[in-house]
Design a protein around this motif. Structure first.
Motif, short mmCIF file in Angstrom:
data_model
loop_
_atom_site.label_atom_id
_atom_site.label_comp_id
_atom_site.label_asym_id
_atom_site.label_seq_id
_atom_site.Cartn_x
_atom_site.Cartn_y
_atom_site.Cartn_z
N LEU A 274 29.90 16.30 27.40
CA LEU A 274 28.74 16.85 28.08
C LEU A 274 28.18 15.86 29.09
CD1 LEU A 274 26.87 18.43 25.03
CD2 LEU A 274 28.36 19.59 26.67
N TYR A 275 27.74 16.39 30.24
CA TYR A 275 27.11 15.59 31.28
C TYR A 275 25.70 16.15 31.50
CZ TYR A 275 31.92 14.17 32.17
OH TYR A 275 33.21 13.69 32.03
N GLY A 276 24.69 15.30 31.33
CA GLY A 276 23.32 15.75 31.49
C GLY A 276 23.01 16.18 32.92
N LEU A 277 22.26 17.29 33.04
CA LEU A 277 21.88 17.81 34.36
C LEU A 277 20.42 17.51 34.67
CD1 LEU A 277 23.51 21.34 34.77
CD2 LEU A 277 23.80 19.35 36.25
N PHE A 278 19.52 18.06 33.85
CA PHE A 278 18.09 17.87 34.05
C PHE A 278 17.39 18.28 32.78
CE2 PHE A 278 18.60 22.33 34.91
CZ PHE A 278 17.40 22.93 34.57
N ALA A 279 16.10 17.97 32.69
CA ALA A 279 15.26 18.37 31.57
C ALA A 279 14.00 19.00 32.13
CB ALA A 279 14.91 17.16 30.69
N LEU A 519 15.15 10.76 50.57
CA LEU A 519 14.76 10.52 49.19
C LEU A 519 15.40 9.23 48.71
CD1 LEU A 519 13.25 11.77 46.73
CD2 LEU A 519 15.44 12.78 46.06
N VAL A 520 14.56 8.26 48.34
CA VAL A 520 15.03 6.96 47.86
C VAL A 520 14.40 6.72 46.49
CG1 VAL A 520 15.21 4.50 48.33
CG2 VAL A 520 15.19 6.13 50.23
N LEU A 521 15.16 6.93 45.44
CA LEU A 521 14.66 6.81 44.08
C LEU A 521 15.09 5.49 43.46
CD1 LEU A 521 15.45 10.42 42.79
CD2 LEU A 521 13.23 9.52 43.51
N PRO A 522 14.32 4.96 42.50
CA PRO A 522 14.73 3.74 41.80
C PRO A 522 16.08 3.94 41.10
CG PRO A 522 12.43 4.25 41.34
CD PRO A 522 13.00 5.42 42.08
N GLY A 523 16.75 2.84 40.82
CA GLY A 523 18.08 2.92 40.24
C GLY A 523 18.13 3.61 38.90
N ASP A 524 17.06 3.48 38.09
CA ASP A 524 17.10 4.10 36.77
C ASP A 524 16.94 5.61 36.83
OD1 ASP A 524 14.49 4.15 37.61
OD2 ASP A 524 13.64 3.41 35.72
N ARG A 525 16.65 6.16 38.00
CA ARG A 525 16.52 7.62 38.14
C ARG A 525 17.87 8.29 38.41
NH1 ARG A 525 11.15 9.34 39.29
NH2 ARG A 525 9.82 8.15 37.87
N ALA A 526 18.91 7.52 38.68
CA ALA A 526 20.26 8.05 38.91
C ALA A 526 20.29 9.11 40.01
CB ALA A 526 20.85 8.62 37.61
N GLY A 527 19.42 8.95 41.01
CA GLY A 527 19.45 9.85 42.15
C GLY A 527 18.88 11.23 41.90
N ARG A 528 18.10 11.42 40.85
CA ARG A 528 17.52 12.74 40.55
C ARG A 528 16.19 12.55 39.85
NH1 ARG A 528 22.12 13.92 36.04
NH2 ARG A 528 23.30 12.77 37.61
N ILE A 529 15.39 13.60 39.86
CA ILE A 529 14.09 13.54 39.20
C ILE A 529 13.78 14.90 38.60
CG2 ILE A 529 12.85 14.07 41.34
CD1 ILE A 529 10.57 12.29 40.29
N ASN A 530 13.28 14.90 37.36
CA ASN A 530 12.86 16.11 36.67
C ASN A 530 11.42 16.41 37.08
OD1 ASN A 530 15.32 16.22 35.01
ND2 ASN A 530 14.47 14.42 33.99
N LEU A 531 11.22 17.43 37.89
CA LEU A 531 9.93 17.64 38.54
C LEU A 531 8.82 18.00 37.56
CD1 LEU A 531 10.95 19.62 41.76
CD2 LEU A 531 10.36 17.21 41.53
#
Length: 669
Positions: A274-279, A519-531
């Motif tokens: 499984l690969y996580g998508l979002f929460a 969009l420039v997110l911190p490294g621990d965000r893995a390029g995505r954000i759960n809005l």
């Protein structure tokens, strides 16, 4: 434990408890019940452990015993007045309590959930009951459903149909506590008889009627129309002349879908990567929590939920946000829902329901593994399907029973360029717009981007407000389809687009506007954000000024007025609000409506509206001219036909809006 006081904060209650307590009142007290409910709602509620206490007067108090936040029996509601237990106070108390369909939370209606629901898009909550987390799931080897309705099922279906017809005829304004309790009593009888899907639909109707009568902020008339249409559709199919006359001729599969299931069945899946998508947060009137979405190597979506009952409405939103930090209940995995949305899992002995929910039985083993970027396989393939095809898939899944819909069938995966905020109409509220990339060379629809959930305690609205300040920003996003006559989406998560995924990638200025954002997110965000669970910061949006370029493209305006399909839909909704009395306009108004529809070529809509009004006005009278109470069946049949037509037309308009941006749109009521 010390007592805490909170205004209008009641525990949940099982529907059958409401039905039994209200039915125990005398006819005189039933007439006074609605007034008693309004009066009791103003009383302060204090909680001490599993007991809720409400002062009735200076000498008597109500005590509700609710283990786990749910009243499960009539004896758990005690009153100190002289008329107890047959007093109006007990009935008023259970009427004020939010309905809890089962002691354990059901699979959430991952649509804002509701609801808000999550309410909660309009869909009937499943009647399935998941097992206790960590326990063994039921297998799919349950005894087959009988092919014909039993006498008990047919009697229960007819009882439920009569109660639903009476409630429709009364409308929200006339559907008081007694009418609601009668529908809940019929729902309980249907559940006992094995008609789980109609019973769940009836409970959903009562829940939404209560929200409408109380003015709850998450009330949507369209959702109430949808669940009432579904309930009447189910009961009409179960009690129809063909099925009642020759039940043995009914095919077992359609009849099984009408019955529904009491418990989710899980199938053995063996090993899963499984690969996580979002929460996303889940927030309803009775439950709060979070759900994580993941995709396997075959591209199938799955969910892992952490949703629990709540007894404090004020703390529900923080509880939902905090659930994102709880550990995913799957094997020995030691990662939170937020972490899982960016990581992966290797699972052995996996089990999964038809709706995609992963089982958490004792035989399941899971360890943390590497995740995958949204721009890498197997995740990236979710964005390869054209938007119009994704919309067609989502609309087709809405025709299935909720518990049979594949996980994520209502999710869209789009690459968009933000256009900024524009008013929804003359003097209307601002809405965020984005242009979707189709990758097929066709027209790129302009999509209205809405918050995944409207509750101000969640991060959705604040995040979209910040995104509205960044026109030209290119995003890869996941959203839930909002069925409308123009493209709309409830945005749940965002990430960097494919050409901006690399840390040293150059920003691609938008060709249509004078500036670009990245969009420039911190490294621990893995390029995505759960809005819904995390907040964007201003620093996450990088601005790049352009020295020259074409003039900015003006923001799209509201589409031109199209066919007046809203005329029939408005009467359908007014019937639900006011009942049969809504269909008695002046002759001039009725003639104008019919003329408007026929002039636009909507002859079927005109005929349905004419038939609905005729059925509403056809009230039998006795020899003295007094109205004789009927079963409202003919009226409900006419309303169901009109509601079904507007539903089919809404689906067609939504599909056409995504296929061609220039399609004529109907006028807004």
């Amino acid at each position: 434990m010390s007592a805490t006081t909170c205004e209008n904060d009641w525990p949940g209650v099982r529907p059958e408890v409401v039905a039994e307590v209200v039915s125990g009142l005398s006819a005189r007290l039933q007439k006074r019940l609605d007034a008693a409910v309004a009066k009791l709602a103003q009383r302060p509620v204090s909680r001490s452990g599993d007991e809720w206490r409400v002062p009735v007067d200076e000498e008597a108090s109500l005590v509700l015993h609710a283990p786990g936040g749910v009243v499960v029996g009539p004896d758990d509601v005690r009153c100190g007045c002289l008329l107890a237990p047959a007093c109006v106070h007990r009935a008023a108390a259970v009427t004020l309590c939010p309905l809890a369909e089962a002691p354990e939370p059901t699979e959430p209606a991952l649509a804002a959930s509701v609801p808000p629901e999550p309410v909660p898009t309009a869909s009937v909550p499943t009647a399935s009951v998941p097992t206790e987390p960590g326990g063994d799931e039921p297998t799919a080897t349950e005894p087959p459903e009988p092919a014909a309705l039993t006498p008990a099922e047919l009697a229960a279906a007819r009882h439920l149909h009569r109660a639903a017809c009476a409630l429709l005829a009364a409308g929200v304004s006339g559907a008081g506590a007694v009418s609601q309790a009668e529908l809940l009593r019929a729902a309980h009888r249907a559940r006992v008889a094995g008609l789980y899907r109609p019973a769940a639909a009836a409970v959903a109707v009562v829940t939404r009627i209560r929200a409408a009568r109380s003015g709850a902020p998450d009330h949507r008339l369209a959702d109430l129309v949808a669940v009432l249409r579904d309930l009447l559709g189910l009961t009409t199919a179960l009690t129809g002349p063909a099925l009642a006359a020759d039940p043995a001729s009914a095919a077992s599969a359609p009849l099984g879908a009408l019955r529904g299931t009491a418990r989710q069945s899980y199938a053995e899946e063996g090993g899963l990567r499984l690969y996580g998508l979002f929460a996303e947060p889940v927030l309803t009137a009775t439950h709060a929590g979070a759900v994580s979405w993941a995709v396997d190597t075959g591209g199938r979506l799955s969910t892992v939920a952490e949703v629990l009952p709540h007894g404090d409405a004020a703390a529900a939103a923080p509880l939902a946000v905090g659930a994102g930090n709880r550990t995913v209940r799957l094997g020995d995995a030691a990662l939170s829902h937020r972490e899982f949305s960016r990581a992966g899992l290797a699972v052995q002995g996996a089990t999964r329901s038809v709706a995609g929910r992963l089982g958490a039985g004792a035989s399941v083993r899971a360890v943390r593994a590497a995740g995958a970027d949204w721009t890498a396989e197997p995740v990236a393939r979710l964005w390869s399907e054209p938007p119009a095809a994704q919309v067609a898939r989502a609309l087709a899944a809405q025709e299935l029973p909720y518990e049979s819909r594949p996980a994520g069938s209502d999710l869209l995966f789009l690459d968009v360029t933000l256009l900024g905020a524009a008013p929804s109409g003359p003097g209307g509220a601002l809405q965020l717009l984005g242009r979707a990339c189709t990758r097929t060379g066709g027209s790129e629809p302009v999509v209205v981007l809405r918050p995944g959930h409207e509750h101000p305690g969640l991060a959705f609205r604040a995040n979209l407000a910040l995104l509205a300040t960044a026109p030209g920003l290119r995003l890869r996003l996941i959203g839930r389809l909002e069925r409308a006559d123009r493209p709309e989406l409830r945005v749940l998560a965002i990430g960097t687009p494919p050409d901006a995924a690399a840390p040293d990638a150059a920003p691609a200025p938008d060709a249509d506007r004078g500036e670009s954002h990245r969009l420039v997110l911190p490294g621990d965000r893995a390029g995505r954000i759960n809005l819904g669970l995390e907040r964007l910061q201003t620093a996450d949006l990088q601005t790049v000024e352009r020295s020259a370029g074409p003039a900015p493209e003006p923001l799209p305006v509201a589409p031109p007025v199209g066919p007046p399909v809203h005329v029939l839909g408005r009467r359908v909704e007014q019937t639900v609000t006011t009942g049969r009395s809504a269909l008695a306009p002046s002759p001039a108004t009725a003639a104008a409506d019919l003329g408007l529809l026929r002039a636009a070529g909507l002859a079927t809509a005109a005929d349905l509206l004419d038939g609905l009004r005729a059925a509403g006005a056809n009230r039998p009278r006795d020899v003295f001219g007094r109205i004789v109470q009927d079963d409202h069946d003919a009226f409900a049949t006419a309303w169901l036909a009109a509601a079904g037509y507007t539903e089919a037309l809404a689906v067609a308009l939504c599909s056409a809006a995504w296929e061609d941006e220039e399609v004529p749109h109907p006028a807004t009521p």
